[in-house]
Design an enzyme around this catalytic site. Structure first.
Site, short mmCIF file in Angstrom:
data_model
loop_
_atom_site.label_atom_id
_atom_site.label_comp_id
_atom_site.label_asym_id
_atom_site.label_seq_id
_atom_site.Cartn_x
_atom_site.Cartn_y
_atom_site.Cartn_z
N GLU A 58 7.27 14.03 -3.77
CA GLU A 58 8.00 15.00 -4.58
C GLU A 58 8.77 14.32 -5.71
O GLU A 58 8.89 14.86 -6.81
CB GLU A 58 8.98 15.79 -3.71
CG GLU A 58 8.32 16.55 -2.56
CD GLU A 58 8.32 15.76 -1.27
OE1 GLU A 58 8.62 16.35 -0.22
OE2 GLU A 58 8.02 14.54 -1.30
N CYS A 90 14.45 14.27 -0.19
CA CYS A 90 13.67 14.94 -1.25
C CYS A 90 14.19 16.35 -1.50
O CYS A 90 14.09 16.87 -2.62
CB CYS A 90 12.20 15.00 -0.86
SG CYS A 90 11.40 13.39 -0.85
N TRP A 176 -29.83 -3.59 12.33
CA TRP A 176 -28.76 -2.61 12.31
C TRP A 176 -29.23 -1.36 13.03
O TRP A 176 -30.40 -0.98 12.90
CB TRP A 176 -28.36 -2.25 10.88
CG TRP A 176 -27.78 -3.41 10.12
CD1 TRP A 176 -28.42 -4.21 9.24
CD2 TRP A 176 -26.43 -3.88 10.18
NE1 TRP A 176 -27.57 -5.17 8.74
CE2 TRP A 176 -26.34 -4.97 9.31
CE3 TRP A 176 -25.31 -3.49 10.90
CZ2 TRP A 176 -25.16 -5.67 9.15
CZ3 TRP A 176 -24.14 -4.17 10.73
CH2 TRP A 176 -24.08 -5.25 9.85
#
Length: 373
Positions: A58, A90, A176
Site C-alpha cells: 500500500e 499501513c 528424465w
C-alpha cells in the site's frame, strides 16, 4: 461488484494478485501483497511488498499515486496492517492519504492484524469492502496462512513418475521421467519456495543442483542420518546457493568437518525427523518448503505432517520393473479404505505430461490455537 465509475472490483483485485506475484520467493516470512489505486477510472498507483523489512504494498502504491490518492479507491489482496512491526501501520498511511474507499481481498490471519486494520479504516470514515476474490487471495498466500495457523512452513511434495507409478528404472536411472516443459514448470515452482529438501539417496543417485535457474534460488536442504554422501556433489557448491545438511547427533564428526569446509551448514538433531527439520526451517523464517525427495523420505514427511500439498507430474511412459522405485514409500496402509485421499484436485497438461495438484486432508489446529480463536 463495481465502484460508481464502473471499474470492476474483481478484475482490479486480480491485478493486485498479479502485482504481488512479482515478489514470489522473496517475502518470507511475510505474505505476498499487491495494491492498486484507482482514481476516476484510471489506475494511478501500484505497488507490491518486495521483502521483509521493506515497505508494504500500500505504501508503494500511495507513493506512486501522490495527491491522486485523495478520494480514490485502494485495492489490496490482504488486510492492511494496523500495528508497528518493522514498518509503520499501513492503515494510518491510507487514512492520511485521504483514500475514500478500500477493497480488501481477505482478512489477515495474523492475530496482530486480523480485523484491526479494517476496523481502523472504517473508524476513519472510509468505506471498506472485504472478501473480493477471496479464494484466489487465499491460494496466493496459502503458505503464509499455514505458517500463521500451524507455526510450521507449508510443505509441498513434488515428484515425477511414469504412467505405471515409477520414478526411476530398476537400476535407479531417472533422467528424465518427464518432458523439458514439465522440468521448466518445476523451476518456476522452486522460485516460489524458500527451501528444497532431499534425502541422502537423492544426492548419491541423482547428484542434483537444486536451483531455479533464475535469480532467486531457495535454500537447499539435505537430510542424512549417516552423512555417507559424495564429497564432490554439486549441491556442496554454496556459491550457487546456501546448503544445510541435517543429521543425527551421533553422525561422524570427520564427515561433518568435510562439509563445513565446503561452506555447508551442518545441523545435528535428535531424533532426525521431517517435523524437526520443518520446525528449524520455521525458525529461519521459511514459508514454503518443497520436498523433492525419494519415496522413503516422502512417506515419512507425509506421516509426520510435513506435507500439505502434492504436485504429481505423470509422464505417458511405461517402464515396468517389480523393484523399480515408486514416489512414496510405505504409509502403513493395509486396506484401500486407509488410502490418503487428496482434496481440491486440479489437472493440467504440461507438454506431453499431466500435472495433478491436490491437498492432503487438513490437520486439526493445535488446541491452544483453537482456544485463542
Amino acid at each position: 461488484m463495481t465502484d460508481d465509475l464502473g471499474i470492476n472490483d474483481r478484475a482490479l483485485m486480480q491485478r493486485c494478485l498479479e502485482v504481488a506475484r512479482q515478489a514470489l520467493g522473496r517475502t518470507a516470512p511475510n505474505p505476498l501483497v499487491g495494491s492498486v489505486i484507482v482514481q476516476e477510472g484510471t489506475i494511478v498507483g501500484e505497488g507490491f511488498h518486495p521483502a521483509a523489512g521493506q515497505p508494504h504494498a500500500e505504501v508503494f502504491a500511495l507513493r506512486q499515486a501522490g495527491d491522486r490518492a485523495r478520494g480514490a479507491t485502494l485495492y489490496v489482496n490482504l488486510e492492511p496492517c494496523n500495528h508497528y512491526g518493522r514498518t509503520p501501520p499501513c492503515s494510518e498511511a491510507i487514512v492520511a492519504a485521504g483514500v475514500s474507499r478500500v477493497v480488501v481481498g481477505m482478512v489477515d490471519p495474523d492475530p496482530r492484524v486480523s480485523g484491526g486494520g479494517i476496523a481502523r479504516l472504517r473508524e476513519a470514515g472510509i468505506e471498506v469492502i472485504v472478501g473480493i476474490e477471496e479464494a484466489d487471495c487465499r491460494t496466493l498466500n496459502e503458505a503464509f496462512i499455514h505458517r500463521i495457523l500451524y507455526h510450521r512452513p507449508f510443505g509441498i511434495l513434488k515428484y515425477a513418475m511414469t504412467l505405471d507409478g515409477k520414478i526411476a528404472t530398476t537400476t535407479g536411472h531417472s533422467a528424465w521421467v518427464t518432458s523439458s516443459a514439465a522440468r521448466a514448470e518445476v523451476h518456476k515452482l522452486r522460485v516460489a519456495c524458500d527451501a528444497i529438501i532431499v534425502g541422502g539417496n537423492t544426492v548419491r543417485r541423482d547428484n542434483p543442483l537444486l536451483t531455479s535457474r533464475q535469480e532467486t534460488t531457495p535454500l537447499r536442504v539435505v537430510m542424512s542420518r549417516s552423512l555417507d554422501l559424495p564429497s564432490d556433489a554439486q549441491i556442496w557448491d554454496t556459491k550457487v546457493a546456501p546448503t544445510i545438511v541435517f543429521t543425527q547427533t551421533n553422525a561422524s564428526q570427520e564427515k561433518q568437518n568435510v562439509l563445513m569446509q565446503r561452506g555447508v551448514d551442518v545441523i545435528r538433531i535428535s531424533p532426525l525427523t521431517p517435523s524437526a527439520v520443518m520446525k528449524n526451517l520455521y525458525d529461519r523464517g521459511c514459508l514454503s518448503v518443497l520436498w523433492e525427495c525419494g519415496g522413503t523420505l516422502a512417506a515419512r514427511a507425509i506421516v509426520d505432517g510435513a506435507v500439505q500439498k502434492v504436485l504429481a507430474f505423470i509422464a505417458p511412459k511405461i517402464i515396468g520393473g517389480t523393484n523399480a522405485p515408486s514416489p512414496i514409500g510405505d504409509l502403513g496402509a493395509t486396506e484401500m479404505t486407509e488410502a490418503v485421499i487428496l482434496t481440491q484436485k486440479q489437472w493440467r497438461q504440461i507438454g506431453p505430461d499431466l500435472l495433478l495438484e491436490g491437498y492432503l486432508p487438513i490437520e486439526p489446529l493445535p488446541i491452544e490455537d483453537i482456544h485463542a480463536s
